[in-house]
Design a protein around this motif. Structure first.
Motif, PDB file in Angstrom:
ATOM      1  N   UNK A 117       0.820  -1.213   0.000  1.00  9.10           N
ATOM      2  CA  UNK A 117       0.000   0.000   0.000  1.00  9.10           C
ATOM      3  C   UNK A 117       0.852   1.260   0.000  1.00  9.10           C
ATOM      4  N   UNK A 118       0.324   2.271  -0.641  1.00  4.15           N
ATOM      5  CA  UNK A 118       0.909   3.614  -0.601  1.00  4.15           C
ATOM      6  C   UNK A 118       0.405   4.262   0.682  1.00  4.15           C
ATOM      7  N   UNK A 119       1.319   4.726   1.514  1.00  2.00           N
ATOM      8  CA  UNK A 119       0.925   5.344   2.779  1.00  2.00           C
ATOM      9  C   UNK A 119       0.482   6.791   2.557  1.00  2.00           C
ATOM     10  N   UNK A 120      -0.274   7.298   3.507  1.00  2.12           N
ATOM     11  CA  UNK A 120      -0.771   8.667   3.415  1.00  2.12           C
ATOM     12  C   UNK A 120       0.393   9.649   3.275  1.00  2.12           C
ATOM     13  N   UNK A 121       0.288  10.556   2.295  1.00  2.45           N
ATOM     14  CA  UNK A 121       1.322  11.554   2.051  1.00  2.45           C
ATOM     15  C   UNK A 121       2.504  11.054   1.240  1.00  2.45           C
ATOM     16  N   UNK A 122       2.450   9.804   0.813  1.00  2.00           N
ATOM     17  CA  UNK A 122       3.551   9.185   0.085  1.00  2.00           C
ATOM     18  C   UNK A 122       3.220   9.103  -1.402  1.00  2.00           C
ATOM     19  N   UNK A 123       4.202   9.322  -2.241  1.00  2.58           N
ATOM     20  CA  UNK A 123       4.038   9.130  -3.682  1.00  2.58           C
ATOM     21  C   UNK A 123       4.190   7.640  -3.997  1.00  2.58           C
ATOM     22  N   UNK A 124       3.542   7.147  -5.055  1.00  2.00           N
ATOM     23  CA  UNK A 124       3.691   5.733  -5.407  1.00  2.00           C
ATOM     24  C   UNK A 124       5.147   5.308  -5.631  1.00  2.00           C
ATOM     25  N   UNK A 125       5.955   6.172  -6.217  1.00  3.89           N
ATOM     26  CA  UNK A 125       7.366   5.808  -6.428  1.00  3.89           C
ATOM     27  C   UNK A 125       8.100   5.647  -5.092  1.00  3.89           C
ATOM     28  N   UNK A 126       7.767   6.489  -4.129  1.00  4.97           N
ATOM     29  CA  UNK A 126       8.355   6.365  -2.786  1.00  4.97           C
ATOM     30  C   UNK A 126       7.902   5.067  -2.131  1.00  4.97           C
ATOM     31  N   UNK A 127       6.613   4.750  -2.290  1.00 10.54           N
ATOM     32  CA  UNK A 127       6.074   3.509  -1.727  1.00 10.54           C
ATOM     33  C   UNK A 127       6.767   2.295  -2.341  1.00 10.54           C
ATOM     34  N   UNK A 128       6.996   2.347  -3.639  1.00  7.51           N
ATOM     35  CA  UNK A 128       7.660   1.232  -4.321  1.00  7.51           C
ATOM     36  C   UNK A 128       9.052   0.989  -3.734  1.00  7.51           C
ATOM     37  N   UNK A 129       9.823   2.041  -3.578  1.00  2.00           N
ATOM     38  CA  UNK A 129      11.173   1.910  -3.010  1.00  2.00           C
ATOM     39  C   UNK A 129      11.119   1.434  -1.560  1.00  2.00           C
ATOM     40  N   UNK A 130      10.179   1.958  -0.794  1.00  2.00           N
ATOM     41  CA  UNK A 130      10.041   1.567   0.609  1.00  2.00           C
ATOM     42  C   UNK A 130       9.662   0.096   0.725  1.00  2.00           C
ATOM     43  N   UNK A 131       8.692  -0.337  -0.062  1.00  2.00           N
ATOM     44  CA  UNK A 131       8.240  -1.726  -0.008  1.00  2.00           C
ATOM     45  C   UNK A 131       9.371  -2.691  -0.375  1.00  2.00           C
ATOM     46  N   UNK A 132      10.152  -2.357  -1.398  1.00  2.00           N
ATOM     47  CA  UNK A 132      11.283  -3.213  -1.777  1.00  2.00           C
ATOM     48  C   UNK A 132      12.246  -3.338  -0.602  1.00  2.00           C
ATOM     49  N   UNK A 133      12.563  -2.215   0.037  1.00  2.00           N
ATOM     50  CA  UNK A 133      13.494  -2.257   1.164  1.00  2.00           C
ATOM     51  C   UNK A 133      12.903  -3.021   2.350  1.00  2.00           C
ATOM     52  N   UNK A 134      11.660  -2.719   2.700  1.00  2.00           N
ATOM     53  CA  UNK A 134      11.042  -3.379   3.846  1.00  2.00           C
ATOM     54  C   UNK A 134      10.971  -4.900   3.670  1.00  2.00           C
ATOM     55  N   UNK A 135      10.603  -5.342   2.468  1.00  2.00           N
ATOM     56  CA  UNK A 135      10.342  -6.763   2.251  1.00  2.00           C
ATOM     57  C   UNK A 135      11.559  -7.570   1.830  1.00  2.00           C
ATOM     58  N   UNK A 136      12.602  -6.908   1.299  1.00  6.58           N
ATOM     59  CA  UNK A 136      13.770  -7.653   0.805  1.00  6.58           C
ATOM     60  C   UNK A 136      15.101  -7.128   1.325  1.00  6.58           C
ATOM     61  N   UNK A 137      15.139  -5.896   1.832  1.00 11.28           N
ATOM     62  CA  UNK A 137      16.414  -5.263   2.184  1.00 11.28           C
ATOM     63  C   UNK A 137      17.088  -4.637   0.979  1.00 11.28           C
ATOM     64  N   UNK A 138      16.397  -4.624  -0.150  1.00 17.47           N
ATOM     65  CA  UNK A 138      16.961  -4.084  -1.389  1.00 17.47           C
ATOM     66  C   UNK A 138      16.881  -2.573  -1.462  1.00 17.47           C
ATOM     67  N   UNK A 139      17.986  -1.969  -1.880  1.00 17.73           N
ATOM     68  CA  UNK A 139      18.038  -0.520  -2.111  1.00 17.73           C
ATOM     69  C   UNK A 139      17.885  -0.282  -3.612  1.00 17.73           C
ATOM     70  N   UNK A 140      16.824   0.406  -3.991  1.00 19.21           N
ATOM     71  CA  UNK A 140      16.516   0.638  -5.401  1.00 19.21           C
ATOM     72  C   UNK A 140      17.430   1.721  -5.969  1.00 19.21           C
ATOM     73  N   UNK A 141      18.100   1.373  -7.041  1.00 15.48           N
ATOM     74  CA  UNK A 141      18.958   2.319  -7.767  1.00 15.48           C
ATOM     75  C   UNK A 141      18.157   3.018  -8.869  1.00 15.48           C
ATOM     76  N   UNK A 142      17.443   2.238  -9.671  1.00 13.58           N
ATOM     77  CA  UNK A 142      16.636   2.763 -10.778  1.00 13.58           C
ATOM     78  C   UNK A 142      15.230   2.191 -10.684  1.00 13.58           C
ATOM     79  N   UNK A 143      14.243   3.059 -10.913  1.00 16.30           N
ATOM     80  CA  UNK A 143      12.843   2.652 -10.857  1.00 16.30           C
ATOM     81  C   UNK A 143      12.143   3.156 -12.108  1.00 16.30           C
ATOM     82  N   UNK A 144      11.440   2.250 -12.790  1.00 14.88           N
ATOM     83  CA  UNK A 144      10.756   2.587 -14.043  1.00 14.88           C
ATOM     84  C   UNK A 144       9.286   2.181 -13.968  1.00 14.88           C
ATOM     85  N   UNK A 145       8.417   3.070 -14.385  1.00 12.83           N
ATOM     86  CA  UNK A 145       6.990   2.767 -14.484  1.00 12.83           C
ATOM     87  C   UNK A 145       6.779   1.812 -15.653  1.00 12.83           C
TER      88      UNK A 145
END
Length: 162
Positions: free
Chosen positions: A60-88
């Motif tokens: 889920x996208x949290x309140x006040x968060x952009x979807x791209x921010x949510x995507x990076x956060x979810x990757x880190x929370x669930x895998x420990x992965x730090x996103x370098x590049x993100x593409x729609x």
């Protein structure tokens, strides 16, 4: 560059109607969910959900968060992965029996994988060299991996980014 728009409707694992599109946010400018197809050093980076099974990270996208921010956060929370590049990649809408869910689909290149004590709702990262051809019937994989969103998204990622 030629722009190819995919717009497909199908039923998912639970017999809900799903519409997937690679056009620019066709269902919502502010979707409440994200799904991130990740690669790390030539392997696919997924997560192991304790009840659903192996799946790409998302949530889920949290309140006040952009979807791209949510995507990076979810990757880190669930895998420990730090996103370098993100593409729609696209967006899909699930017309469920009780609610409608809209998700942005992203393709992420992860450049660092950090070992964590807590992976929130998951059991941490799962690296695969390839996504098995039997993913739709393989009981190890989450229902999220079993519909055409994965098929169309992977084709689009292959076409545009790999």
């Amino acid at each position: 560059m030629v722009v190819i728009i995919i717009h497909k409707t199908f039923t998912d694992f639970y017999n809900n109607t799903v519409t997937f599109s690679t056009s620019d946010h066709p269902f919502s400018r502010n979707p409440m969910h994200v799904w991130v197809i990740c690669q790390f050093r030539g392997s696919w980076l997924l997560t192991l959900h304790p009840s659903r099974g192996v799946e790409f990270p998302g949530g889920k996208v949290e309140e006040g968060e952009e979807p791209t921010e949510a995507a990076k956060r979810e990757v880190f929370e669930e895998t420990g992965g730090k996103v370098k590049d993100l593409h729609y990649v696209g967006q899909y809408k699930v017309d469920g029996k009780t609610e409608k869910v809209i998700k942005n689909v992203y393709y992420a290149i992860v450049d660092e994988l950090i070992t964590k004590k807590n992976y929130f709702e998951t059991k941490g990262p799962k690296l695969l060299k390839t996504i098995p051809s039997d993913v739709k019937s393989n009981h190890e994989f989450s229902f999220i991996m079993k519909d055409e969103v994965l098929t169309y998204s992977m084709a689009e990622i292959q076409r545009r980014f790999i």
